[in-house]
Structure formats: structure tokens, C-alpha cells
Design an enzyme around this catalytic site. Structure first.
Site, PDB file in Angstrom:
ATOM      1  N   ASP A  68      14.193  31.351 104.377  1.00  0.00           N
ATOM      2  CA  ASP A  68      13.272  32.884 103.644  1.00  0.00           C
ATOM      3  C   ASP A  68      11.774  32.268 104.498  1.00  0.00           C
ATOM      4  O   ASP A  68      10.704  33.201 104.179  1.00  0.00           O
ATOM      5  CB  ASP A  68      13.158  32.997 102.459  1.00  0.00           C
ATOM      6  CG  ASP A  68      13.861  34.216 101.811  1.00  0.00           C
ATOM      7  OD1 ASP A  68      14.404  34.771 103.413  1.00  0.00           O
ATOM      8  OD2 ASP A  68      14.279  34.320 100.947  1.00  0.00           O
ATOM      9  N   THR A 178      11.809  38.584  93.874  1.00  0.00           N
ATOM     10  CA  THR A 178      13.005  38.263  94.146  1.00  0.00           C
ATOM     11  C   THR A 178      12.350  36.958  94.144  1.00  0.00           C
ATOM     12  O   THR A 178      14.364  36.133  94.139  1.00  0.00           O
ATOM     13  CB  THR A 178      13.622  39.077  95.456  1.00  0.00           C
ATOM     14  OG1 THR A 178      13.008  38.482  96.364  1.00  0.00           O
ATOM     15  CG2 THR A 178      13.933  40.266  94.432  1.00  0.00           C
TER      16      THR A 178
END
Length: 309
Positions: A68, A178
Site C-alpha cells: 500500500d 481501512t
């Protein structure tokens, strides 16, 4: 000639995936480029080494190979002229990645066959004095050990809203829901929502739950005590002092993520979120799988097993 840029994890060996991309681009009239430091570090061939500024200014698309953090870095790199970014997870949870490392070949075929689209993503714009930063996931004011808790007053649209006294104030996009804000008890929000989530971590006083504000709202956090660190998408960016202001607004359409037709990324994200609440480490989770599947997952390149942190 189409120019595709590679953004690579800064420490992980991504060369097998790079070779796979290079084979794909070799016969298609596509020039493959990457930052000079990455080309030198991995001794890459069939990849043109360029300066980061050239990578940002001249590529028609980017492929982010890593996790990410790598994907977020790629999106920030081209935020001035958003081009499509394909996120490929080569390691850990990879909530933002469209495909896992073992699916890279199929994803590249999908691009050739036109089975791909793009989705726009907004970002946060944080301003302090004459400085400005972007964050696609979150902007965080985090407590520094020995410097006191984070105490800040929140104003929205010029009107005082309330105050915080906590370990951290997390300002997140829906895409970042998230990440840290989820860990602090915030809600999971559809990435299509344009807005700002404000979540305190370990609150002692003041606002104690997530506040969801509209994309048109401008926030101002004024530090009243503590000397918090400023983290943008997990990158330490600076420090604030009592009396300092941090203004945060939302910028729509600041990035583009590639979506592959038939991708299982949404289903994987739901599983990964569920696994976060299980009291197991990754290797312990593997022991609960059938032997053949366990062996397969351990042999997969770029995979650390389901639920790897």
C-alpha cells in the site's frame, strides 16, 4: 511511444515482477522506465533509468510493485497530472492493490485486451504556514513520547466544532478508512464517498468518536498542547508546536486507480478485514488450512500467506 513507469518498493526485491512486465512491454512499442535509484539497486535491464521528476511528468501510466505504501507513493508522484496506477501487491495486506503478485500476468493480459477501467480517487490537502502536502489515505497528528498528548481544537468552515485530547488525531479519506482510522475504531467507508473522516486514537477528553465531514468542508486543527508529529500516508513529514494551525481540505479526482474486469480485490479486502480481528499470526493461520492449500500458499511468489501483517 507509450511510456509506462515502474514505482518499486524501496527495499524489497521486485526484479522478478519487473522482468515479467518487461517481457510484456517488449513487443508492444512501450518504453518501460523507472527511477535511477531503483534501476541501480536492482540492476534492472530493459528498463530506462530516469529522474523522479521525469517519471512524474512523462509517463502515461504507472505500475506500483510493492504494498500500500508503494501504491500511495505512486499516486502522490503523479498527483499534478493523474495517470492510471495499477497496484500490484508483492507482500503484506495490500488493501489498495488491484491484483496479487501471482496475478500480474493475467492483469497485463487484461490491459492489452481492454478489460480494464480506472476509478478516480480524492486526496487530502494539508497546509501549515507556507507548506502544503498531499495524502491519499490519511494525515495524522501523532503523540511523540515525552512531548505530551495531542490537544487540538477543531474548526469546520470557520466555526469552532470541538476539541481533542488523545494520542493521535487521524484525518482520513474514504479510501483510507481501512487504515489507521479503522485500527482506532473508525468505520469502513465506501471509497466512492467524497469526504473526510476525523478519528481520535485513545481519546482522554473531548470528541471521542469518528466524525464524517463533507468533501466541501475545510478543517482547521489548532494545537493547544503537545508537540505532535505530522504523518502523511505514514510518512513522517514534520512537527507542530502549541499555537500552530493545520488546515485540511479534500481534493477530488487527484488520482486514478486501475480496475481489472473480474478482479477479486473487493472480496479479498473483505477477507483481510475479517482476518485482522482474529487472534492469530500469519503462520498460525496457515496451520488451519488443508495441507495442499497450505503448501501452495507458502510456495507462491510475493505472498506471505493469508492475513500477513
Amino acid at each position: 511511444m507509450v511510456r509506462v513507469g515502474l514505482v518499486l518498493h524501496p527495499t524489497r526485491d521486485c526484479s522478478p515482477a519487473v522482468r515479467q512486465v518487461a517481457v510484456w512491454t517488449g513487443g508492444m512499442g512501450v518504453e518501460l522506465v523507472a527511477g535511477r535509484a531503483d534501476v541501480a539497486r536492482l540492476d534492472l535491464v530493459a528498463v530506462t533509468a530516469v529522474a523522479p521528476e521525469e517519471l512524474a511528468a512523462t509517463c502515461d501510466a504507472l505500475i506500483a510493485l510493492g504494498g500500500d505504501g508503494t501504491i500511495l507513493g505512486a499516486m502522490r508522484l503523479v498527483s499534478a497530472r493523474p495517470v492510471p496506477v495499477l497496484g500490484v501487491n508483492l507482500g503484506h495486506l495490500g488493501f489498495l492493490a488491484e491484483v496479487e503478485g501471482r496475478e500480474l500476468g493475467e492483469a497485463l493480459r487484461s490491459l492489452v485486451e481492454g478489460r480494464a477501467t480506472t476509478e478516480s480517487r480524492g486526496c487530502l490537502v494539508a497546509r501549515q504556514a507556507d507548506r502544503e502536502w498531499l495524502a491519499f489515505n490519511d494525515a495524522v497528528l501523532a503523540r511523540v513520547p515525552g512531548e505530551g498528548m495531542v490537544a487540538a481544537d477543531l474548526s469546520v468552515g470557520g466555526q469552532r466544532y470541538g476539541h481533542y485530547r488523545c494520542d493521535a488525531v487521524i484525518l482520513a479519506t474514504a479510501m483510507g478508512s481501512t487504515a489507521y482510522t479503522y485500527a482506532a475504531g473508525g468505520p469502513v467507508v465506501s471509497p466512492g464517498l467524497e469526504g473526510i473522516l476525523v478519528t481520535p486514537a485513545a481519546p482522554m477528553q473531548g470528541i471521542s468518536r469518528t466524525v464524517v465531514l463533507g468533501g466541501q468542508d475545510t478543517l482547521l486543527l489548532t494545537i493547544s498542547a503537545g508537540r505532535p508529529a505530522v504523518e502523511l500516508d505514514g510518512v513522517l513529514t514534520g512537527r507542530l508546536q502549541p499555537g500552530d494551525d493545520l488546515a485540511v481540505s479534500y481534493r477530488p479526482d487527484a488520482g486514478q486507480l486501475v480496475r481489472i474486469e473480474g478482479s477479486r480485490s473487493a472480496a479479498r479486502t473483505r477477507v483481510k478485514l475479517s482476518l485482522l480481528d482474529l487472534p492469530y499470526l500469519p503462520d498460525e493461520l496457515l496451520e488451519h488450512l488443508p495441507p495442499d492449500l497450505r503448501a501452495q500458499l507458502r510456495d507462491e511468489p510475493g505472498e506471505a500467506g493469508p492475513g500477513a501483517p
